[in-house]
Design a protein around this motif. Sequence first.
Motif, PDB file in Angstrom:
ATOM      1  N   ALA A  23       0.808  -1.212   0.000  1.00 33.69           N
ATOM      2  CA  ALA A  23       0.000   0.000   0.000  1.00 33.69           C
ATOM      3  C   ALA A  23       0.850   1.274   0.000  1.00 33.69           C
ATOM      4  CB  ALA A  23      -0.945   0.000   1.189  1.00 33.69           C
ATOM      5  N   GLU A  24       1.879   1.330   0.821  1.00 31.89           N
ATOM      6  CA  GLU A  24       2.718   2.543   0.882  1.00 31.89           C
ATOM      7  C   GLU A  24       3.436   2.791  -0.430  1.00 31.89           C
ATOM      8  OE1 GLU A  24       5.301   2.598   4.266  1.00 31.89           O
ATOM      9  OE2 GLU A  24       3.654   2.240   5.671  1.00 31.89           O
ATOM     10  N   GLU A  25       3.950   1.745  -1.053  1.00 28.97           N
ATOM     11  CA  GLU A  25       4.640   1.866  -2.334  1.00 28.97           C
ATOM     12  C   GLU A  25       3.663   2.301  -3.416  1.00 28.97           C
ATOM     13  OE1 GLU A  25       7.480   1.625  -5.464  1.00 28.97           O
ATOM     14  OE2 GLU A  25       7.625   1.939  -3.312  1.00 28.97           O
ATOM     15  N   ALA A  26       2.462   1.736  -3.420  1.00 29.44           N
ATOM     16  CA  ALA A  26       1.453   2.095  -4.405  1.00 29.44           C
ATOM     17  C   ALA A  26       1.062   3.570  -4.279  1.00 29.44           C
ATOM     18  CB  ALA A  26       0.224   1.205  -4.242  1.00 29.44           C
ATOM     19  N   GLU A  27       0.887   4.039  -3.059  1.00 30.40           N
ATOM     20  CA  GLU A  27       0.527   5.447  -2.854  1.00 30.40           C
ATOM     21  C   GLU A  27       1.648   6.368  -3.316  1.00 30.40           C
ATOM     22  OE1 GLU A  27      -0.836   8.609   0.582  1.00 30.40           O
ATOM     23  OE2 GLU A  27      -1.046   6.462   0.975  1.00 30.40           O
ATOM     24  N   VAL A  60      -7.327  -2.002   0.244  1.00 30.17           N
ATOM     25  CA  VAL A  60      -6.108  -2.565   0.835  1.00 30.17           C
ATOM     26  C   VAL A  60      -6.463  -3.607   1.892  1.00 30.17           C
ATOM     27  CG1 VAL A  60      -4.018  -2.020   2.142  1.00 30.17           C
ATOM     28  CG2 VAL A  60      -4.852  -0.421   0.421  1.00 30.17           C
ATOM     29  N   ALA A  61      -5.860  -4.784   1.762  1.00 30.08           N
ATOM     30  CA  ALA A  61      -6.019  -5.857   2.754  1.00 30.08           C
ATOM     31  C   ALA A  61      -4.640  -6.444   3.017  1.00 30.08           C
ATOM     32  CB  ALA A  61      -6.973  -6.924   2.247  1.00 30.08           C
ATOM     33  N   ASP A  62      -4.334  -6.650   4.282  1.00 30.87           N
ATOM     34  CA  ASP A  62      -3.038  -7.212   4.677  1.00 30.87           C
ATOM     35  C   ASP A  62      -1.866  -6.413   4.117  1.00 30.87           C
ATOM     36  OD1 ASP A  62      -4.349  -9.316   6.045  1.00 30.87           O
ATOM     37  OD2 ASP A  62      -4.514 -10.449   4.168  1.00 30.87           O
ATOM     38  N   GLY A  63      -2.048  -5.088   4.011  1.00 32.07           N
ATOM     39  CA  GLY A  63      -0.966  -4.207   3.583  1.00 32.07           C
ATOM     40  C   GLY A  63      -0.726  -4.159   2.085  1.00 32.07           C
ATOM     41  N   ARG A  64      -1.554  -4.848   1.294  1.00 30.29           N
ATOM     42  CA  ARG A  64      -1.379  -4.879  -0.162  1.00 30.29           C
ATOM     43  C   ARG A  64      -2.653  -4.404  -0.880  1.00 30.29           C
ATOM     44  NH1 ARG A  64       3.189  -6.650  -2.145  1.00 30.29           N
ATOM     45  NH2 ARG A  64       4.500  -7.921  -0.814  1.00 30.29           N
TER      46      ARG A  64
END
Length: 71
Positions: A23-27, A60-64
């Motif tokens: 999620a952080e990388e995607a954002e 986002v689920a489980d950080g992905r």
Amino acid sequence: MAPIPTPPAEPQDSPDGYVGLEAEEAERLARERGWSAVRSLPPGTVITMEYRVGRLNFEVADGRVRRAWKG
């Protein structure tokens, strides 16, 4: 009468490319590619149906990122 404003251009970027990323990388990547707003939501979140130009939504689920869509 004032002219109707032209909405800002949306990045030429496919939401499908974010699925599976952390999620952080995607954002971070979405902001680098020009998305003005990035919204991360847990699965099943109730949201309004208004379309906002320049916004990218992530489920986002489980950080992905499990799903991504414009608006």
